[in-house]
Each structure stands twice: as C-alpha cells, then as structure tokens.
Design a protein around this motif. Structure first.
Motif, PDB file in Angstrom:
ATOM      1  N   MET B   1      45.173  69.557  30.667  1.00  0.00           N
ATOM      2  CA  MET B   1      45.393  70.109  31.992  1.00  0.00           C
ATOM      3  C   MET B   1      44.158  70.860  32.467  1.00  0.00           C
ATOM      4  O   MET B   1      43.706  71.780  31.831  1.00  0.00           O
ATOM      5  N   LYS B   2      43.663  70.401  33.605  1.00  0.00           N
ATOM      6  CA  LYS B   2      42.510  71.095  34.187  1.00  0.00           C
ATOM      7  C   LYS B   2      42.995  72.247  35.066  1.00  0.00           C
ATOM      8  O   LYS B   2      44.154  72.278  35.488  1.00  0.00           O
ATOM      9  N   LEU B   3      42.083  73.166  35.366  1.00  0.00           N
ATOM     10  CA  LEU B   3      42.490  74.323  36.173  1.00  0.00           C
ATOM     11  C   LEU B   3      42.765  73.940  37.628  1.00  0.00           C
ATOM     12  O   LEU B   3      43.447  74.679  38.336  1.00  0.00           O
ATOM     13  N   LEU B   4      42.268  72.794  38.059  1.00  0.00           N
ATOM     14  CA  LEU B   4      42.622  72.327  39.407  1.00  0.00           C
ATOM     15  C   LEU B   4      44.111  71.966  39.455  1.00  0.00           C
ATOM     16  O   LEU B   4      44.810  72.288  40.419  1.00  0.00           O
ATOM     17  N   THR B   5      44.590  71.332  38.402  1.00  0.00           N
ATOM     18  CA  THR B   5      46.033  71.038  38.319  1.00  0.00           C
ATOM     19  C   THR B   5      46.819  72.345  38.263  1.00  0.00           C
ATOM     20  O   THR B   5      47.803  72.520  38.998  1.00  0.00           O
ATOM     21  N   HIS B   6      46.367  73.265  37.408  1.00  0.00           N
ATOM     22  CA  HIS B   6      47.063  74.543  37.260  1.00  0.00           C
ATOM     23  C   HIS B   6      47.212  75.263  38.601  1.00  0.00           C
ATOM     24  O   HIS B   6      48.230  75.878  38.890  1.00  0.00           O
ATOM     25  N   ASN B   7      46.179  75.151  39.435  1.00  0.00           N
ATOM     26  CA  ASN B   7      46.182  75.812  40.744  1.00  0.00           C
ATOM     27  C   ASN B   7      47.322  75.332  41.641  1.00  0.00           C
ATOM     28  O   ASN B   7      47.734  76.020  42.570  1.00  0.00           O
ATOM     29  N   MET B   8      47.831  74.129  41.348  1.00  0.00           N
ATOM     30  CA  MET B   8      48.845  73.493  42.204  1.00  0.00           C
ATOM     31  C   MET B   8      50.269  73.710  41.693  1.00  0.00           C
ATOM     32  O   MET B   8      51.202  73.136  42.238  1.00  0.00           O
ATOM     33  N   LYS B  28      45.584  77.014  23.404  1.00  0.00           N
ATOM     34  CA  LYS B  28      45.317  76.917  21.955  1.00  0.00           C
ATOM     35  C   LYS B  28      44.071  76.062  21.717  1.00  0.00           C
ATOM     36  O   LYS B  28      43.230  76.420  20.921  1.00  0.00           O
ATOM     37  N   ASP B  29      43.989  74.921  22.394  1.00  0.00           N
ATOM     38  CA  ASP B  29      42.794  74.071  22.276  1.00  0.00           C
ATOM     39  C   ASP B  29      42.243  73.786  23.665  1.00  0.00           C
ATOM     40  O   ASP B  29      42.999  73.411  24.563  1.00  0.00           O
ATOM     41  N   VAL B  94      42.570  72.301  29.233  1.00  0.00           N
ATOM     42  CA  VAL B  94      43.452  72.846  28.194  1.00  0.00           C
ATOM     43  C   VAL B  94      44.199  71.661  27.569  1.00  0.00           C
ATOM     44  O   VAL B  94      44.934  70.951  28.254  1.00  0.00           O
ATOM     45  N   ILE B  95      43.967  71.449  26.289  1.00  0.00           N
ATOM     46  CA  ILE B  95      44.581  70.297  25.600  1.00  0.00           C
ATOM     47  C   ILE B  95      45.944  70.687  25.013  1.00  0.00           C
ATOM     48  O   ILE B  95      46.921  69.970  25.151  1.00  0.00           O
ATOM     49  N   ASN B  96      45.988  71.818  24.335  1.00  0.00           N
ATOM     50  CA  ASN B  96      47.256  72.298  23.780  1.00  0.00           C
ATOM     51  C   ASN B  96      47.434  73.771  24.118  1.00  0.00           C
ATOM     52  O   ASN B  96      46.456  74.527  24.124  1.00  0.00           O
ATOM     53  N   GLY B  97      48.673  74.154  24.380  1.00  0.00           N
ATOM     54  CA  GLY B  97      48.946  75.546  24.707  1.00  0.00           C
ATOM     55  C   GLY B  97      50.251  75.651  25.461  1.00  0.00           C
ATOM     56  O   GLY B  97      51.125  74.781  25.334  1.00  0.00           O
ATOM     57  N   ASP B  98      50.374  76.688  26.260  1.00  0.00           N
ATOM     58  CA  ASP B  98      51.591  76.884  27.047  1.00  0.00           C
ATOM     59  C   ASP B  98      51.246  77.391  28.437  1.00  0.00           C
ATOM     60  O   ASP B  98      50.264  78.109  28.622  1.00  0.00           O
ATOM     61  N   LEU B  99      52.085  77.040  29.387  1.00  0.00           N
ATOM     62  CA  LEU B  99      52.076  77.697  30.694  1.00  0.00           C
ATOM     63  C   LEU B  99      53.294  78.612  30.699  1.00  0.00           C
ATOM     64  O   LEU B  99      54.322  78.287  30.116  1.00  0.00           O
ATOM     65  N   LEU B 100      53.166  79.769  31.356  1.00  0.00           N
ATOM     66  CA  LEU B 100      54.279  80.717  31.377  1.00  0.00           C
ATOM     67  C   LEU B 100      54.619  81.116  32.803  1.00  0.00           C
ATOM     68  O   LEU B 100      53.726  81.443  33.595  1.00  0.00           O
TER      69      LEU B 100
END
Lengths: 213, 124
Positions: B1-8, B28-29, B94-100
């Motif tokens: 997940m790129k930060l451009l996706t996260h922004n949306m 995480k990664d 972000v390859i592995n991790g979590d969104l909260l």
C-alpha cells in the motif's frame, strides 16, 4: 488496446471470474473511447470489482504509453485482489489493490478521473446476492440484476472528479435506459457506447459524465 | 500500500465513527523502489491530496525525510519539491502492517501490500 496476459490456475478459477465476453467488450469500449480518455488525461483511475484485473491492466497499459497515472482496484475477494496485482505485474503495470466491499472505505471527495465497474449483473433471486460463496459474488445481481449496482450508483457522483468518466457494464435485463435516467437526478448524463449480443446475453457498455453548465 | 492509496481511505462507514480519517499506519515491512519521475503527473496529483494526512503518514512510517509540513506554494515549478512528493507517494510502499481507525481502533491488516478492509455485517 493490447489484451493483457492473464494466467489463472485451477485454484484461482474457483473464486475469480475468468475474463469473458463482458470483460472483452468493456476493453473494446475503452479502446473505442480512447481518444476521449487520452484527452481527459486521467491521474487517478479506479476499477470496482476488478476480478482477474484484466480490464484495469488493459487500461493501464494503454494509458501508460502516453502518460503515467495511478491505478487502483478493489475487490471483495482476497484471491481476486492477489490475482489483480499479479496480472498487473505480469503485464508490467502497477495496480494498487484493496480488499473491500464496493467502495465502503474510499473517501468520497471527487478524486477519481476514471471509474470502471463490471458489476454482478445476472438476474437472480435476492437471496443469491447474499450467498457467501465468492464465485457467486462475481455474477449474482438479484432482482433485475440491479441490486449490487444500485447500491453503488449514489456514490459515483461523489467519487468522480468533475471531468471524470464512469464506465459500466450492463445487460438488457438491467434496463440500461432506466439506469441512465437514474443518473439524471445527480446531474450526470449517460449513453450507450457499445453493445454486443452473445449467446443468452445482450451486453451494453454505458459511459457517464457530469453535466457541466 | 502506497501513501497515495492511504490518502484516499476512511473508516467513516463504521458504526459509531464520525470522521474516521486519516487512518493510522503501523508498518512492519516497508519496500522502497525506484519509479520513473514525471513532474506534471505529480503536480496534478497534489490538488487531490490531503497534505496534512500525507505528511503525518510519511512521518509515522519514518520516511518523512525533508518533506515540508505545509504544502509549498507554486509547487508546479518546484522540481525539487515534486521529486520529494514523487518519492513518498509512489516509491515507498507498506508491504505488511496494519491500518487503524482513529476513533474505534479497528484494525485493517495489510498483507503483501494489500489492505484487507472487509467489514463484518454488524460493523456498518
């Protein structure tokens, strides 16, 4: 438009929709509309329910020959998400994939310049829409085949940018003309840009734009 | 997940959540790769972004670098700035991790770069 290489194994095919006549008609429609797409110079493109990813990959490949854009795809099925990403990679394009039910968690701030939706359009009983088996989610559309697409429609004016283009696959039983009428209340105009009769189905591709005064 | 996706992304549709934006990131990664730079493309993305969200996300995953906290004026002409935005938007993933969810704390796991944002029926 080049047809992407799509390799699905037996396991993928258990839950992921194999590119079929509807997918190819949609790609043909995007190709026929390509001058318009190029002129719009989209920055953000989104496919809802990307399945194998064949359509968004074809679009990405074609647009990337002229300029970069950001391609996002959502699908409810984790296998479809994985396959969409892989098909993008196999065809040297980058598709940013999210596992999601329609666009539940996408910000509705008129961000997307191109939105594509090949919905589950087959007329079924309402209950089949709720069937948890993933493969049935690729086609079961409930009453008039409209139940899933009708849930998405009200969000389209809110995710589409002002000069954005929305492409939709439908069949005759969905009543494309009535869909075009539904969008009028949101000041969007739609037209049938392509149609094809295949065995047992009459497919129509619709394109919607916002009416600018 | 790129930060451009996260922004949306927003968790506003969760029951009891009023804003749900921006989602927090626990990475995480992280993978950093090289992507061709196109200044016009980046300049056309910027108006679609929530800048504060991008900056905060970049900082939270330790990749803020020299990215300014406020959007610079006349960014279309500022190639150096556009390159920094290009890097954080398209080259960092972000390859592995979590969104909260910022309000409910609901976790959305990210695996192999794909966030799982499916909700249970009782959550909406």
């Amino acid at each position: 438009m080049e047809t992407p290489i799509v390799k699905l194994d037996i396991q993928d095919l258990e839950t992921v929709y194999e590119p079929s006549e509807d997918s190819f008609l949609l790609i043909d429609a995007l190709e026929a509309d390509f001058e318009k797409l190029k002129k719009a110079k989209p920055v953000m493109c989104l496919e809802i329910g990307s399945g194998s990813g064949v359509v968004i990959t074809a679009l990405a490949k074609a647009l990337n020959r002229f300029f970069p854009a950001y391609f996002m795809a959502v699908d409810i099925n984790s296998n479809a998400c994985r396959v969409t990403k892989r098909v993008g990679q196999d065809n040297l394009v980058d598709i940013n994939v999210l596992q999601m039910d329609l666009i539940n968690l996408v910000k509705k701030e008129n961000t997307f310049d191109v939105v594509i939706f090949n919905p589950p359009y087959v007329v079924t009983e309402s209950l089949e829409v709720l069937d948890q088996r993933l493969i049935s989610k690729t086609w079961a559309g409930g009453i008039d085949g409209r139940e899933v697409m009708d849930m998405l429609f009200p969000h389209i004016p809110n995710i589409l940018s002002n000069n954005g283009l929305f492409y939709l696959v439908t069949i005759k039983q969905n009543d494309p003309i009535s869909i075009i009428n539904v969008f009028k209340q949101w000041k969007m105009s739609g037209e049938i840009i392509c149609d094809r009769k295949i065995r047992g189905e009459h497919l129509y591709i619709l394109r919607f734009v916002k009416i600018t005064l | 997940m790129k930060l451009l996706t996260h922004n949306m992304l927003t968790s506003k549709c969760l029951k009891g959540v009023t804003v749900g934006y921006p989602l927090a990131i626990v990475a995480k990664d992280i993978k950093v790769s090289e992507v061709d730079f196109n200044s016009e493309f980046i300049a056309r993305i910027i108006p679609k972004l929530d800048w504060a969200t991008l900056w905060k996300a970049a900082e939270s995953i330790g990749h803020v670098g020299e990215l300014p906290q406020t959007l610079v004026e006349d960014f279309e002409e500022n190639e150096d700035f556009l390159k920094k935005v290009h890097h954080i938007l398209l080259e960092v993933e972000v390859i592995n991790g979590d969104l909260l969810c910022p309000e409910s704390g609901r976790k959305f796991p990210i695996n192999d770069g794909i966030p799982n944002m499916l909700l249970n029926e009782d959550e909406v």
